[in-house]
Design an enzyme around this catalytic site. Sequence first.
Site, PDB file in Angstrom:
ATOM      1  N   LYS A  94       0.845  -1.205   0.000  1.00  0.00           N
ATOM      2  CA  LYS A  94       0.000   0.000   0.000  1.00  0.00           C
ATOM      3  C   LYS A  94       0.879   1.253   0.000  1.00  0.00           C
ATOM      4  O   LYS A  94       1.888   1.303   0.719  1.00  0.00           O
ATOM      5  CB  LYS A  94      -0.885  -0.029   1.248  1.00  0.00           C
ATOM      6  CG  LYS A  94      -1.876   1.114   1.373  1.00  0.00           C
ATOM      7  CD  LYS A  94      -2.738   0.943   2.623  1.00  0.00           C
ATOM      8  CE  LYS A  94      -3.776   2.021   2.789  1.00  0.00           C
ATOM      9  NZ  LYS A  94      -4.592   1.860   4.009  1.00  0.00           N
TER      10      LYS A  94
ATOM     11  N   SER B 101      -9.658   1.749   3.308  1.00  0.00           N
ATOM     12  CA  SER B 101      -8.839   2.509   2.405  1.00  0.00           C
ATOM     13  C   SER B 101      -7.852   1.686   1.588  1.00  0.00           C
ATOM     14  O   SER B 101      -7.352   2.160   0.567  1.00  0.00           O
ATOM     15  CB  SER B 101      -8.066   3.564   3.200  1.00  0.00           C
ATOM     16  OG  SER B 101      -7.181   2.945   4.115  1.00  0.00           O
TER      17      SER B 101
ATOM     18  N   SER C  79      -9.672  -0.660   7.468  1.00  0.00           N
ATOM     19  CA  SER C  79      -9.147  -0.544   6.106  1.00  0.00           C
ATOM     20  C   SER C  79      -8.492  -1.779   5.531  1.00  0.00           C
ATOM     21  O   SER C  79      -8.164  -1.800   4.346  1.00  0.00           O
ATOM     22  CB  SER C  79      -8.160   0.611   6.014  1.00  0.00           C
ATOM     23  OG  SER C  79      -8.864   1.804   5.884  1.00  0.00           O
TER      24      SER C  79
HETATM   25  N1  GLN Z   1     -12.855   3.742   6.746  1.00  0.00           N
HETATM   26  C1  GLN Z   1     -12.214   4.199   7.943  1.00  0.00           C
HETATM   27  C2  GLN Z   1     -11.913   5.659   7.869  1.00  0.00           C
HETATM   28  O1  GLN Z   1     -12.250   6.241   6.907  1.00  0.00           O
HETATM   29  C3  GLN Z   1     -11.008   3.383   8.209  1.00  0.00           C
HETATM   30  C4  GLN Z   1      -9.770   3.881   7.589  1.00  0.00           C
HETATM   31  C5  GLN Z   1      -8.597   3.042   7.900  1.00  0.00           C
HETATM   32  O2  GLN Z   1      -8.705   2.018   8.556  1.00  0.00           O
HETATM   33  N2  GLN Z   1      -7.435   3.524   7.486  1.00  0.00           N
HETATM   34  O3  GLN Z   1     -11.339   6.213   8.755  1.00  0.00           O
END
Ligand code: GLN
Length: 473
Positions: free
Chosen positions: A74, A149, A173
């Site tokens: 990532k 994400s 994420s």
């Molecule tokens: N969807 C969550 C957010 O927007 C989780 C993001 C993540 O785990 N990096 O914060």
Amino acid sequence: MFDNYSALRSGLDSGKVSAVEIVKHYLDNINKGKHLNAFLSVFEDEALAKAAEIDKKIASGKAGRLAGMVIAVKDVLSVKGKRMTCSSKILENFEALYTATAVQRLIDEDAIIIGKTNCDEFAMGSSNENSAYGAVLNPHDITRVPGGSSGGSAAAAAADMCMVSLGTDTGGSIRQPAAFCGIAGLKPTYGRISRYGLTAFASSFDAIGPFAKNVEDAARALYEMAGHDENDSTSVKHDKTDYYAELSKPLKKGLTVGIVKEFLDHGVQKEIVDAVHSVTKHLESAGVKVKEISLPNAEYSIQTYYILTTAEASSNLARYDGARYGVRSKDSAVLEDMYVNSRTEGFGEEVKRRIMLGTYVLSSGYYDAYYKKAQKARRIIKDDFHNVFSEADLIITPTTPTTAFKIGEKINDPLAMYLNDVFTTTANLAGIPALSVPVGKDSDGLPIGLQVMGKDFDEAGVLSLGNYIMRNC
Ligand code: GLN
């Protein structure tokens, strides 16, 4: 090409296949799947050169434990000399100066890094639509999001563009995109894997973890990445087990699995609720004790999560001035304007929303009402888990309330987007390990994910049950 690393490794060791051929296979798939937009950069020449080196090591019997495992990373994790954009314009031209510990430990065992994957900007989002470099498409249905994400990493592993990929999980994420893309994704215990070289979003939540098409390969990658690192004082000195070897043992006698009653009550897609029930029935018939449990304060998890993570993000993202690595605003008369304009132009909408929210909850007038209160709520949620784990060894929940939604469906409604994380944020608030595994598909043919959570540092238990479910249920 190969279903798992064990098969690949025997192919390599017996000379049936070479590492170069393996890399070519994945490069070919990356090319074929370009429309998915999963990768921001591909290290074609280097991966092939590294593969040739590994072929020599295999021949001389000196290859590492992950020789020939092709891994995508990532784009919030540093790989020395490579661009790391965090999917943001503000870091468009930033080149990492060192390699993240987690990535280095994989390289040290002869894994091959094939490229950097697309994600939501600074890992903020649940759909990958917040990337400055375009959305990622779900390989199961290109009109739908892959989740976020870490959407690029999930899509890459699901579409066989790599064997394992790395994501980061601050509130879901890894697990949510794993669920949407029909693969396994693990968020380890906070502190299990060093965060050195991971671009911070919310430092007290962030965790690095693997995606793979099966639990075995995720277990192997975890084993190499886990462990204390003197460059990250929050990484914990804690024994690790051979997670992969653990998977071949039968489920523990007398295992008790908790089902969170509040999580199946309402708002969850019926097919997902049915999938959880069918798994628990199967477990019961295999001798597992299934028990209804309660996490009474979990209903506050979304609010708590979004107050604390935006507060931490507003501080972590203060360092980006836009002066050197990306967009430097052209029309600013004085220095302060240059900072303001560069940040205004360089950050996307969601990142700016979070910086403003975080600044607000930390401001002197609201600190007690929001930030301090949320810290107390976090403690109470952690205590709920502590209580539950005195009556159950592991917990099962849906990973997400719905399967993958359509691109564009939620992008203009931040609250609807945040509600995706309703089952995942609790594990980050408590710091405990959690895994998503695929358990069939809904009537649209979209993968359903089931989440297994465990006590601090019980990755072995979480992976074993997840593996059992994936293979048998
Ligand atoms: N969807 C969550 C957010 O927007 C989780 C993001 C993540 O785990 N990096 O914060």
